[in-house]
Design a protein around this motif. Structure first.
Motif, mmCIF file in Angstrom:
data_model
loop_
_atom_site.group_PDB
_atom_site.id
_atom_site.type_symbol
_atom_site.label_atom_id
_atom_site.label_comp_id
_atom_site.label_asym_id
_atom_site.label_seq_id
_atom_site.Cartn_x
_atom_site.Cartn_y
_atom_site.Cartn_z
ATOM 1 N N ARG A 164 0.842 -1.203 0.000
ATOM 2 C CA ARG A 164 0.000 0.000 0.000
ATOM 3 C C ARG A 164 0.876 1.251 0.000
ATOM 4 N NH1 ARG A 164 -3.779 2.199 4.918
ATOM 5 N NH2 ARG A 164 -4.737 3.943 3.785
ATOM 6 N N ARG A 165 2.044 1.163 0.657
ATOM 7 C CA ARG A 165 2.949 2.312 0.756
ATOM 8 C C ARG A 165 4.084 2.244 -0.262
ATOM 9 N NH1 ARG A 165 -0.807 5.064 3.426
ATOM 10 N NH2 ARG A 165 -1.355 4.091 5.418
ATOM 11 N N GLU A 166 4.002 1.296 -1.214
ATOM 12 C CA GLU A 166 5.003 1.101 -2.263
ATOM 13 C C GLU A 166 6.385 0.827 -1.673
ATOM 14 O OE1 GLU A 166 4.717 4.157 -5.207
ATOM 15 O OE2 GLU A 166 2.646 3.643 -5.688
ATOM 16 N N ALA A 167 6.380 0.000 -0.632
ATOM 17 C CA ALA A 167 7.604 -0.404 0.044
ATOM 18 C C ALA A 167 7.804 -1.901 -0.108
ATOM 19 C CB ALA A 167 7.533 -0.040 1.524
ATOM 20 N N PHE A 168 9.049 -2.360 0.056
ATOM 21 C CA PHE A 168 9.362 -3.777 -0.046
ATOM 22 C C PHE A 168 8.784 -4.557 1.134
ATOM 23 C CE2 PHE A 168 12.680 -2.260 -2.871
ATOM 24 C CZ PHE A 168 12.662 -3.228 -3.861
ATOM 25 N N ALA A 169 8.302 -5.768 0.832
ATOM 26 C CA ALA A 169 7.900 -6.741 1.849
ATOM 27 C C ALA A 169 8.809 -7.958 1.680
ATOM 28 C CB ALA A 169 6.439 -7.143 1.674
ATOM 29 N N MET A 170 9.689 -8.155 2.629
ATOM 30 C CA MET A 170 10.686 -9.222 2.532
ATOM 31 C C MET A 170 10.322 -10.383 3.445
ATOM 32 S SD MET A 170 12.598 -7.971 0.250
ATOM 33 C CE MET A 170 13.781 -9.331 0.271
ATOM 34 N N GLY A 171 10.444 -11.598 2.909
ATOM 35 C CA GLY A 171 10.069 -12.789 3.652
ATOM 36 C C GLY A 171 11.143 -13.251 4.622
ATOM 37 N N GLY A 172 10.862 -14.376 5.281
ATOM 38 C CA GLY A 172 11.696 -14.840 6.386
ATOM 39 C C GLY A 172 12.781 -15.819 5.970
ATOM 40 N N MET A 173 13.411 -16.373 6.980
ATOM 41 C CA MET A 173 14.626 -17.164 6.823
ATOM 42 C C MET A 173 14.355 -18.637 6.535
ATOM 43 S SD MET A 173 17.877 -17.557 6.880
ATOM 44 C CE MET A 173 18.602 -16.077 7.600
ATOM 45 N N ALA A 174 15.116 -19.193 5.581
ATOM 46 C CA ALA A 174 15.256 -20.639 5.439
ATOM 47 C C ALA A 174 16.633 -20.986 5.985
ATOM 48 C CB ALA A 174 15.137 -21.057 3.973
ATOM 49 N N ALA A 175 16.657 -21.644 7.140
ATOM 50 C CA ALA A 175 17.914 -21.834 7.870
ATOM 51 C C ALA A 175 18.599 -23.162 7.560
ATOM 52 C CB ALA A 175 17.649 -21.739 9.370
ATOM 53 N N PHE A 176 18.019 -23.974 6.702
ATOM 54 C CA PHE A 176 18.570 -25.307 6.439
ATOM 55 C C PHE A 176 19.967 -25.227 5.833
ATOM 56 C CE2 PHE A 176 19.013 -28.849 3.325
ATOM 57 C CZ PHE A 176 19.199 -29.860 4.261
ATOM 58 N N ILE A 177 20.851 -26.130 6.271
ATOM 59 C CA ILE A 177 22.188 -26.290 5.695
ATOM 60 C C ILE A 177 22.241 -27.654 5.013
ATOM 61 C CG2 ILE A 177 24.656 -26.431 6.157
ATOM 62 C CD1 ILE A 177 24.157 -24.867 8.714
ATOM 63 N N PRO A 178 22.424 -27.709 3.703
ATOM 64 C CA PRO A 178 22.465 -29.004 3.011
ATOM 65 C C PRO A 178 23.588 -29.894 3.540
ATOM 66 C CG PRO A 178 22.176 -27.212 1.450
ATOM 67 C CD PRO A 178 22.478 -26.579 2.770
ATOM 68 N N SER A 179 23.299 -31.193 3.557
ATOM 69 C CA SER A 179 24.279 -32.180 4.006
ATOM 70 C C SER A 179 24.957 -32.813 2.797
ATOM 71 C CB SER A 179 23.600 -33.259 4.848
ATOM 72 O OG SER A 179 24.481 -34.337 5.098
ATOM 73 N N ARG A 180 26.266 -32.945 2.859
ATOM 74 C CA ARG A 180 26.994 -33.607 1.776
ATOM 75 C C ARG A 180 26.997 -35.121 1.935
ATOM 76 N NH1 ARG A 180 32.333 -29.627 1.146
ATOM 77 N NH2 ARG A 180 31.151 -27.752 0.565
ATOM 78 N N ARG A 181 26.483 -35.600 3.056
ATOM 79 C CA ARG A 181 26.538 -37.035 3.338
ATOM 80 C C ARG A 181 25.169 -37.708 3.368
ATOM 81 N NH1 ARG A 181 30.312 -34.919 7.077
ATOM 82 N NH2 ARG A 181 28.741 -34.986 8.719
ATOM 83 N N ASP A 182 24.102 -36.930 3.437
ATOM 84 C CA ASP A 182 22.786 -37.527 3.639
ATOM 85 C C ASP A 182 21.794 -36.969 2.625
ATOM 86 O OD1 ASP A 182 20.348 -38.521 4.596
ATOM 87 O OD2 ASP A 182 21.073 -38.521 6.678
ATOM 88 N N ALA A 183 21.625 -37.670 1.538
ATOM 89 C CA ALA A 183 20.735 -37.221 0.465
ATOM 90 C C ALA A 183 19.282 -37.194 0.922
ATOM 91 C CB ALA A 183 20.887 -38.126 -0.750
ATOM 92 N N GLU A 184 18.905 -38.097 1.821
ATOM 93 C CA GLU A 184 17.518 -38.144 2.295
ATOM 94 C C GLU A 184 17.203 -36.914 3.139
ATOM 95 O OE1 GLU A 184 14.444 -41.052 4.776
ATOM 96 O OE2 GLU A 184 16.488 -41.737 4.327
ATOM 97 N N VAL A 185 18.128 -36.520 3.998
ATOM 98 C CA VAL A 185 17.940 -35.294 4.786
ATOM 99 C C VAL A 185 17.756 -34.103 3.854
ATOM 100 C CG1 VAL A 185 19.121 -33.652 6.302
ATOM 101 C CG2 VAL A 185 19.104 -36.081 6.865
ATOM 102 N N ASN A 186 18.573 -34.036 2.820
ATOM 103 C CA ASN A 186 18.471 -32.934 1.865
ATOM 104 C C ASN A 186 17.121 -32.927 1.161
ATOM 105 O OD1 ASN A 186 21.034 -32.116 2.470
ATOM 106 N ND2 ASN A 186 21.981 -32.874 0.591
ATOM 107 N N MET A 187 16.667 -34.080 0.735
ATOM 108 C CA MET A 187 15.406 -34.157 -0.004
ATOM 109 C C MET A 187 14.241 -33.638 0.849
ATOM 110 S SD MET A 187 13.591 -37.497 -1.744
ATOM 111 C CE MET A 187 13.205 -38.229 -0.134
#
Length: 502
Positions: free
Chosen positions: A297-320
């Motif tokens: 309404r005020r022509e200002a940015f609306a920024m969303g929140g954090m995705a804090a996940f860190i991908p694992s190089r050892r566990d493909a299932e966790v990543n999926m």
């Protein structure tokens, strides 16, 4: 530690002037916070302010956005240490928010080295050779934003007239003094609780630009709406900063912490396990939709929140599993009308970009998409009771473990910590200890439960966690709620630094 190259006589003069001009006003606003908290604990509930109804009803807009930040569809955040600054700027995100606040342990070394790193980043000379790998900036780095500390924090290593300087004024003032000629003009403003605190920031900006001969309106600040009280003053906060506004951000983790801090004494406000408090629950959904509606309404940015996940190089299932959750979260934000979102790891940038590209297409943002369908009331923002879920031993155990692990790393100088494939910062520790306090306060768990689980978790963690446990456990279990975990932790941090230099 030699700081002469950073804290030059001219820089010191500027910092001293900032503190002498605005320090007393900051302290008065903190006293106002305490008075408001007393009224809340006496039974008052937050509401939209009657005295600012004209601002909410008025037909006004924030100042136009600079072209270089018109497209902010993915932003990455992180601390100000050299390697992370380079990696974040090279991540492919549109913006990097360098954080002196929740992702930074405020050791004197971290704060001063962080200032050096950011100046080098703006000069595009920043590099690092670890002996195993060399780091340097790419040809198209992200735009740099800086988050100074909140109004409640002090910098005890720098005194003005015999008392510690405001951490907010120190971080902002030193960065802007050193870098206003390098396009060091973009900021994130944390932990605000009222439009009067936004007015203070606006006056600081005006003062700094005037003193340094910079055109008014050069500085642009995005305010994190991460307190329940600020959610009722979003229009007013934008209005106060309208010449310097770069919009609002949904600081979701601190927002949950704030709900407990301000209203957690009320039985209807008891939250379930942290994992159950998603952005889809009623009170969080209402807060996000009101933020988007208000900003656009005020022509200002609306920024969303954090995705804090860190991908694992050892566990493909966790990543999926995690990638699916990240995708669901970012699709929800993009479809709600947010103009961009946050991630904590470079590997999440492509996923978030793909989702926002699908919704935005060739448009840099969604500011022209007004949310006329949104009608959020005070009751909607306060509908914590509708949050589904339960208080479980698993939730308690997770809060204890993550809280102590994070605090131990913070006391050792690390403010952004990888725990269980998530990049955690101070907000997570604040939620963790706040939930334990709230559950104890309302009889959802017993003191014996906390003692037993803490002992079990400590046995699994090993050595090096005793100080963190003592601080975390004492704050989480004492009868009176402590407003910020980082305040007593800072006492311990600065005491340890003093011993090292003695």
């Amino acid at each position: 530690m030699n700081t002469d190259d950073v804290l030059t006589p001219e820089a010191r003069d500027f910092l001293d002037e900032l503190e002498r001009t605005f320090g007393e006003r900051r302290r008065a606003l903190l006293a106002r916070r305490a008075e408001r908290l007393e009224r809340l604990h006496a039974g008052e509930l937050p509401d939209f302010l009657p005295e600012t109804a004209d601002v909410r009803a008025g037909d006004w807009r924030v100042a136009p956005t600079p072209d270089e930040i018109a497209n902010r569809r993915v932003e990455i955040t992180g601390p100000v240490d050299r390697k992370m600054v380079i990696n974040a700027l090279n991540s492919g995100a549109k913006v990097f928010m360098a954080d002196f606040e929740d992702a930074n342990s405020p050791t004197w070394s971290n704060c001063i080295e962080g200032q050096r790193n950011l100046t080098d980043a703006l000069d595009r000379t920043i590099s690092l050779d670890t002996g195993e790998k060399q780091y340097a900036l790419s040809d198209n780095p992200a735009v740099l934003f800086v988050r100074p500390r909140g109004w409640h924090l002090e910098e005890r290593h720098y005194e003005v007239d015999g008392r510690p300087m405001s951490g907010s004024l120190f971080d902002f003032g030193l960065y802007f003094f050193r870098n206003h000629g390098r396009n060091g003009r973009y900021f994130y403003l944390p932990k605000l609780e009222s439009h009067l605190e936004a007015r203070l920031w606006n006056d600081v900006f005006t003062f700094a630009q005037d003193r340094l001969g910079v055109p008014q309106g050069t500085i642009k600040g995005t305010v994190l709406i991460e307190t329940i009280l600020a959610a009722f003053e979003m229009d007013e906060i934008l209005y106060e900063l309208r010449e310097h506004s770069a919009g609002l951000n949904a600081g979701r983790w601190d927002y949950i912490f704030s709900v407990i801090k301000k209203l957690g004494h009320r039985p209807e406000m008891v939250l379930p396990d942290r994992s159950d408090v998603t952005m889809a629950v009623p009170f969080m959904r209402s807060y996000c939709e009101l933020l988007v509606k208000t900003c656009h309404r005020r022509e200002a940015f609306a920024m969303g929140g954090m995705a804090a996940f860190i991908p694992s190089r050892r566990d493909a299932e966790v990543n999926m599993i995690a990638f699916e959750k990240v995708r669901e979260d970012k699709e929800r934000e993009a479809n709600q009308g947010f103009d961009g979102t946050w991630v904590a790891h470079p590997d999440l940038v492509p996923i978030a970009l793909e989702i926002f590209d699908e919704v935005l297409g060739d448009h840099p943002n969604q500011i022209d998409q007004k949310r006329y369908d949104v009608h959020v009331t005070a009751a909607d923002l306060l509908d914590v009771a509708a949050t589904p879920g339960n208080v479980t031993e698993a939730g308690l155990r997770n809060n204890v473990s993550v809280g102590i692990q994070y605090l131990a790393a913070w006391l050792q100088g690390s403010g952004a910590v990888a725990i269980n494939n998530l990049m955690e910062d101070a907000a997570t520790a604040e939620i963790s200890r706040s939930q334990i306090w709230q559950w104890l306060h309302h009889g959802r768990i017993g003191a014996d439960d906390v003692t037993r689980i803490t002992a079990e978790e400590m046995a699994g963690l090993g050595d090096g966690y005793d100080d963190a446990r003592a601080i975390f456990e004492s704050i989480a279990t004492q009868p009176d709620y402590v407003e910020f975990l980082t305040l007593p932790a800072y006492d311990r941090l600065t005491a340890a630094e003093a011993l090292e230099t003695a």
